[in-house]
Design a protein around this motif. Structure first.
Motif, PDB file in Angstrom:
ATOM      1  N   LEU A 116      -2.624  12.574   0.005  1.00  0.00           N
ATOM      2  CA  LEU A 116      -1.833  11.344  -0.120  1.00  0.00           C
ATOM      3  C   LEU A 116      -0.731  11.287   0.931  1.00  0.00           C
ATOM      4  O   LEU A 116      -0.467  10.222   1.512  1.00  0.00           O
ATOM      5  CB  LEU A 116      -1.234  11.251  -1.522  1.00  0.00           C
ATOM      6  CG  LEU A 116      -2.202  10.927  -2.657  1.00  0.00           C
ATOM      7  CD1 LEU A 116      -1.528  11.123  -4.013  1.00  0.00           C
ATOM      8  CD2 LEU A 116      -2.705   9.490  -2.528  1.00  0.00           C
ATOM      9  N   ARG A 117      -0.089  12.421   1.188  1.00  0.00           N
ATOM     10  CA  ARG A 117       0.987  12.439   2.189  1.00  0.00           C
ATOM     11  C   ARG A 117       0.435  12.173   3.582  1.00  0.00           C
ATOM     12  O   ARG A 117       1.080  11.507   4.407  1.00  0.00           O
ATOM     13  CB  ARG A 117       1.720  13.776   2.141  1.00  0.00           C
ATOM     14  CG  ARG A 117       2.604  13.919   0.910  1.00  0.00           C
ATOM     15  CD  ARG A 117       3.215  15.305   0.805  1.00  0.00           C
ATOM     16  NE  ARG A 117       4.079  15.428  -0.371  1.00  0.00           N
ATOM     17  CZ  ARG A 117       4.495  16.579  -0.882  1.00  0.00           C
ATOM     18  NH1 ARG A 117       4.122  17.727  -0.332  1.00  0.00           N
ATOM     19  NH2 ARG A 117       5.275  16.594  -1.942  1.00  0.00           N
TER      20      ARG A 117
ATOM     21  N   GLN B 136       0.838  -1.199   0.000  1.00  0.00           N
ATOM     22  CA  GLN B 136       0.000   0.000   0.000  1.00  0.00           C
ATOM     23  C   GLN B 136       0.872   1.248   0.000  1.00  0.00           C
ATOM     24  O   GLN B 136       0.581   2.229  -0.692  1.00  0.00           O
ATOM     25  CB  GLN B 136      -0.932  -0.005   1.217  1.00  0.00           C
ATOM     26  CG  GLN B 136      -1.906   1.174   1.217  1.00  0.00           C
ATOM     27  CD  GLN B 136      -2.825   1.169   2.424  1.00  0.00           C
ATOM     28  OE1 GLN B 136      -2.851   0.204   3.199  1.00  0.00           O
ATOM     29  NE2 GLN B 136      -3.577   2.242   2.601  1.00  0.00           N
ATOM     30  N   LEU B 137       1.957   1.221   0.766  1.00  0.00           N
ATOM     31  CA  LEU B 137       2.881   2.352   0.817  1.00  0.00           C
ATOM     32  C   LEU B 137       3.498   2.604  -0.560  1.00  0.00           C
ATOM     33  O   LEU B 137       3.591   3.755  -1.011  1.00  0.00           O
ATOM     34  CB  LEU B 137       3.976   2.083   1.845  1.00  0.00           C
ATOM     35  CG  LEU B 137       5.062   3.153   1.982  1.00  0.00           C
ATOM     36  CD1 LEU B 137       4.466   4.471   2.487  1.00  0.00           C
ATOM     37  CD2 LEU B 137       6.165   2.675   2.915  1.00  0.00           C
TER      38      LEU B 137
ATOM     39  N   HIS C  62      -2.195  10.290   4.288  1.00  0.00           N
ATOM     40  CA  HIS C  62      -2.452   8.843   4.338  1.00  0.00           C
ATOM     41  C   HIS C  62      -1.150   8.063   4.491  1.00  0.00           C
ATOM     42  O   HIS C  62      -1.098   7.068   5.230  1.00  0.00           O
ATOM     43  CB  HIS C  62      -3.195   8.399   3.079  1.00  0.00           C
ATOM     44  CG  HIS C  62      -4.660   8.701   3.101  1.00  0.00           C
ATOM     45  ND1 HIS C  62      -5.561   8.012   3.884  1.00  0.00           N
ATOM     46  CD2 HIS C  62      -5.391   9.637   2.425  1.00  0.00           C
ATOM     47  CE1 HIS C  62      -6.787   8.498   3.701  1.00  0.00           C
ATOM     48  NE2 HIS C  62      -6.713   9.484   2.813  1.00  0.00           N
ATOM     49  N   LYS C  63      -0.120   8.504   3.816  1.00  0.00           N
ATOM     50  CA  LYS C  63       1.185   7.845   3.931  1.00  0.00           C
ATOM     51  C   LYS C  63       1.687   7.918   5.370  1.00  0.00           C
ATOM     52  O   LYS C  63       2.185   6.921   5.923  1.00  0.00           O
ATOM     53  CB  LYS C  63       2.177   8.498   2.976  1.00  0.00           C
ATOM     54  CG  LYS C  63       3.596   7.950   3.079  1.00  0.00           C
ATOM     55  CD  LYS C  63       4.516   8.638   2.083  1.00  0.00           C
ATOM     56  CE  LYS C  63       5.958   8.150   2.234  1.00  0.00           C
ATOM     57  NZ  LYS C  63       6.857   8.760   1.222  1.00  0.00           N
TER      58      LYS C  63
ATOM     59  N   GLN D  80       1.681   7.076  -6.689  1.00  0.00           N
ATOM     60  CA  GLN D  80       0.696   8.129  -6.948  1.00  0.00           C
ATOM     61  C   GLN D  80       1.273   9.510  -6.673  1.00  0.00           C
ATOM     62  O   GLN D  80       1.048  10.457  -7.434  1.00  0.00           O
ATOM     63  CB  GLN D  80      -0.544   7.905  -6.069  1.00  0.00           C
ATOM     64  CG  GLN D  80      -1.354   6.666  -6.412  1.00  0.00           C
ATOM     65  CD  GLN D  80      -2.513   6.487  -5.445  1.00  0.00           C
ATOM     66  OE1 GLN D  80      -3.434   7.313  -5.392  1.00  0.00           O
ATOM     67  NE2 GLN D  80      -2.467   5.429  -4.654  1.00  0.00           N
ATOM     68  N   LEU D  81       2.028   9.621  -5.574  1.00  0.00           N
ATOM     69  CA  LEU D  81       2.646  10.898  -5.248  1.00  0.00           C
ATOM     70  C   LEU D  81       3.618  11.341  -6.334  1.00  0.00           C
ATOM     71  O   LEU D  81       3.647  12.516  -6.716  1.00  0.00           O
ATOM     72  CB  LEU D  81       3.373  10.800  -3.898  1.00  0.00           C
ATOM     73  CG  LEU D  81       2.503  10.942  -2.658  1.00  0.00           C
ATOM     74  CD1 LEU D  81       3.284  10.582  -1.401  1.00  0.00           C
ATOM     75  CD2 LEU D  81       1.963  12.366  -2.550  1.00  0.00           C
TER      76      LEU D  81
ATOM     77  N   SER E 285       2.224   1.896  -3.400  1.00  0.00           N
ATOM     78  CA  SER E 285       1.181   2.444  -4.271  1.00  0.00           C
ATOM     79  C   SER E 285       1.010   3.940  -4.036  1.00  0.00           C
ATOM     80  O   SER E 285       0.902   4.726  -4.986  1.00  0.00           O
ATOM     81  CB  SER E 285      -0.137   1.712  -4.021  1.00  0.00           C
ATOM     82  OG  SER E 285      -1.186   2.313  -4.745  1.00  0.00           O
ATOM     83  N   ILE E 286       0.999   4.340  -2.762  1.00  0.00           N
ATOM     84  CA  ILE E 286       0.881   5.772  -2.448  1.00  0.00           C
ATOM     85  C   ILE E 286       2.075   6.539  -3.004  1.00  0.00           C
ATOM     86  O   ILE E 286       1.924   7.628  -3.584  1.00  0.00           O
ATOM     87  CB  ILE E 286       0.762   5.981  -0.931  1.00  0.00           C
ATOM     88  CG1 ILE E 286      -0.579   5.451  -0.413  1.00  0.00           C
ATOM     89  CG2 ILE E 286       0.905   7.467  -0.574  1.00  0.00           C
ATOM     90  CD1 ILE E 286      -0.719   5.495   1.095  1.00  0.00           C
ATOM     91  N   ASN E 287       3.255   5.992  -2.850  1.00  0.00           N
ATOM     92  CA  ASN E 287       4.454   6.674  -3.354  1.00  0.00           C
ATOM     93  C   ASN E 287       4.426   6.837  -4.866  1.00  0.00           C
ATOM     94  O   ASN E 287       4.861   7.859  -5.400  1.00  0.00           O
ATOM     95  CB  ASN E 287       5.701   5.916  -2.922  1.00  0.00           C
ATOM     96  CG  ASN E 287       6.029   6.102  -1.452  1.00  0.00           C
ATOM     97  OD1 ASN E 287       5.540   7.041  -0.823  1.00  0.00           O
ATOM     98  ND2 ASN E 287       6.834   5.219  -0.898  1.00  0.00           N
TER      99      ASN E 287
END
Length: 676
Positions: free
Chosen positions: A269-270, A156-157, A272-273, A163-164, A159-161
């Motif tokens: 996003l940050r 999940q991390l 949530h990260k 997207q960022l 994926s967020i990175n």
């Protein structure tokens, strides 16, 4: 050696960027990523006892090809971001982010770091202080990045990175495009009354370059207040420039969003990260890698500065009103500041404008007198972008070309494909492990002169020149084993400190003024305004990055309203002083994560810088004493980079802890001098 987009290298292994094939960036990047992946897997799978050689040195060398490639690509794209390069940057961003995640979160590599740390602590492996520091930093960064997360959370991390990385690239691309669209066409030369002949000629040339048959094109710089507004005499022209500047962030991109909306999404996003990593907000997640001890410490310092700045703004507005004879609007403030400065001859500073040649002579002379270096131009070396100049830096006197400390590359002029603002990049950094030396760039956005005319720098541009050269010196004078710790690779809230200190050396060239003839208030004229606009941007950054995911989602519904409420809470909702940057035009925090939750770094570093500047001011009139302090500052601070705690370097250079009082005295002169 892996394939590179350039076909030739010059002194100091400097890539000849005139031979670059832009189509080669992507395959070269992909190949370099695969090379590093293979090396990391080898380190992780090694069954031999962990050692400095097979873990620390092997890791530091594992990505040298990719690092060199990314440095070169970053330097040329920031300075000349053509559409193909912007597309490549957007395409590469998620891939690079995923690769960095793969390394940082690699369980085998993280385990080997831990094994080596244990062996060093138990005396089974010897290590230098720098090697111990580097290993501790690697473990800390991996831990903060999520190396201890379970498999599902790590995915999940990642994926967020990804997207960022995509959102940050989108923000940067749209911001560059909006900067081009925001350029202001002025029809009549009369509207430009107050600008120099060189500035007017440059505006005319810019209009012709953009395809206009007539008129004058004023390209906007990054901050809200545009430099030309301090000179433009017509209020209506100033109003037009101001309006074009502050409305940035409203252009809708191809995906139907503005930079304000993209920036808000990045903040979400940050947040949530940060929660995934176990932190309350994004600021808390990056704090372990900073020098500031806590959020409370940062905000306490900022509120003290804010109170002083707001008080000074009120005094400055009153004085400007009296001088101009009318109540100023936001587009009148910097003009009024300059008018009062000229009328009262305040600050004892050098003339507002000087030639580029004289500015460079001062810049290099100050570095020679303080640090003992000599800078000479290398006209035989091609510029890394059109119009850039190359200089070689020697330790002491001039010697054989190619035997100095490194190269200093200066890209001075604005162009339509160039990022806004001013910055430093590096093609390479000093490292005994790599056997490399510094090749660094300074980038400004000065309007080019008309043909046959000399380049003239304003007072603000002179200051920027000294500031950015401070970053360059931090790299050029570095001494480190590991490239990852060299020069400017210090915590984000410390990186601006040496560059701000370098600004003090402009005072070597001030016109002498009799003691007592310049009141303390006049010496600090305009400081309230400049600090307040800067601080407003700082609190906007902090506000976005101290939100929970739910709060961030709510703020993203109306980003401008959120920022307005934040400024009001800090008493910085000053109608005459718009923030230096807002969410729709804040490259520092949204085009990348570099200064995210860290734009306070400029003011945090200014605390250190004002203290060190006072220390240097004590000896500015004594060349021998200046050289002695310069040698100490160079050896104990500039050379050390991030090879130890930067605050330890400050103490080693100045012999004490930093004090905030010198900075506060620039806002409130009655603050007493420290007796410590």
């Amino acid at each position: 050696m892996a394939e590179t987009p350039w076909t030739n290298t010059l002194d100091y292994d400097y890539p000849d960027m005139t031979t670059v094939d832009d189509a080669a960036w992507a395959p070269a990047r992909e190949a370099a990523i695969e090379v590093q992946r293979g090396r990391v897997e080898t380190i992780a799978a090694d069954a031999a006892p962990a050692s400095v050689a097979n873990v620390l040195h092997a890791y530091a060398l594992s990505g040298q090809e990719l690092d060199r490639l990314q440095r070169a690509f970053g330097a040329v794209t920031a300075a000349d971001g053509t559409e193909p390069r912007q597309r490549e940057r957007a395409a590469a961003a998620p891939e690079i982010a995923a690769h960095h995640d793969w390394i940082t979160l690699h369980p085998g590599l993280f385990e080997r770091f831990g094994q080596l740390q244990h062996r060093i602590r138990t005396g089974q492996e010897s290590a230098t202080d720098e090697q111990r520091w580097f290993l501790d930093q690697l473990i800390l960064k991996s831990t903060v990045a999520g190396a201890g997360l379970c498999g599902a959370d790590q995915e999940q991390l990642k994926s967020i990175n990804r997207q960022l990385a995509q959102e940050e690239a989108s923000y940067s691309h749209l911001q560059v495009h909006e900067a081009q669209q925001s350029a202001l066409l002025i029809e009549s030369i009369d509207e430009l009354t107050g600008l120099s002949e060189s500035q007017i000629s440059s505006a005319r040339a810019a209009a012709q370059e953009a395809g206009y048959a007539s008129g004058y094109l004023l390209r906007l710089t990054m901050p809200a207040q545009q430099p030309v507004m301090s000179s433009l005499k017509r209020r209506e022209t100033r109003r037009k420039v101001h309006s074009a500047s502050v409305k940035r962030g409203s252009l809708v991109g191809e995906d139907g969003r503005t930079t304000r909306e993209i920036g808000a999404r990045i903040a979400v996003l940050r947040a949530h990260k940060a929660r995934l990593l176990g932190y309350e907000n994004f600021f808390e997640s990056v704090l372990p890698l900073r020098t500031a001890p806590s959020r409370e410490a940062v905000e306490t310092m900022l509120r003290r500065i804010a109170a002083g700045a707001v008080t000074r703004v009120g005094k400055e507005v009153q004085r400007i009103t009296e001088h101009l004879g009318y109540a100023p609007e936001p587009w009148d403030l910097t003009y009024g500041i300059e008018q009062v400065r000229s009328a009262q001859s305040v600050s004892g500073a050098p003339s507002r404008t000087i030639s580029l040649d004289e500015a460079l002579e001062r810049l290099f002379d100050a570095a020679h007198r303080t640090y003992g270096i000599t800078v000479v131009e290398r006209e035989d070396l091609p510029g890394y972008v059109p119009g850039a100049r190359s200089f070689e830096v020697f330790d002491g006197e001039i010697s054989t070309p190619g035997t100095g400390l490194g190269l200093f590359l200066l890209d001075l002029y604005t162009r339509s494909t160039k990022s806004g603002g001013a910055w430093m990049n590096g093609f390479s950094v000093p490292s005994t492990l790599l056997g490399s030396q510094a090749v660094v760039t300074n980038n400004l956005n000065v309007a080019p002169p008309s043909e046959g005319q000399p380049t003239v720098l304003t007072k603000s541009e002179q200051r920027t020149l000294f500031h950015e050269f401070g970053h360059a010196l931090h790299a050029l004078l570095a001494e480190a084993e590991f490239p990852q710790l060299s020069g400017t690779a210090v915590p984000r809230d410390n990186v601006e400190f040496p560059s701000q200190v370098n600004e003090v050396f402009r005072e070597l060239y001030r016109r002498p003024t009799p003691p007592g003839t310049v009141p303390a208030e006049d010496q600090l004229w305009g400081k309230g305004y400049s600090t307040a606009e800067h601080l407003a941007a700082v609190v906007i950054d902090l506000a976005w990055h101290t939100l929970s995911p739910e709060q961030a989602e709510d703020a993203a519904q109306d980003p401008q309203d959120f920022e307005d409420r934040v400024l009001a809470d800090w008493d910085l909702d000053l109608p005459l002083v718009p923030p230096r940057y807002h969410g729709g035009g804040f490259k520092h925090i949204f085009a990348s994560a570099g200064y995210a939750a860290g734009y306070y770094s400029y003011l945090w570093a200014e605390v250190l810088a004002e203290d060190a500047s006072e220390w240097f001011r004590e000896v500015l009139t004594d060349d021998d004493a200046l050289a002695q302090r310069g040698a100490l500052f160079r050896r104990e601070l500039l050379a050390r980079g991030n090879t130890r705690d930067p605050l330890d370097s400050f103490r080693a250079a100045l012999g004490r802890d930093p004090s905030p009082e010198p900075l506060l005295r620039t806002l409130v002169p009655e603050v007493p001098a420290s007796t410590g």
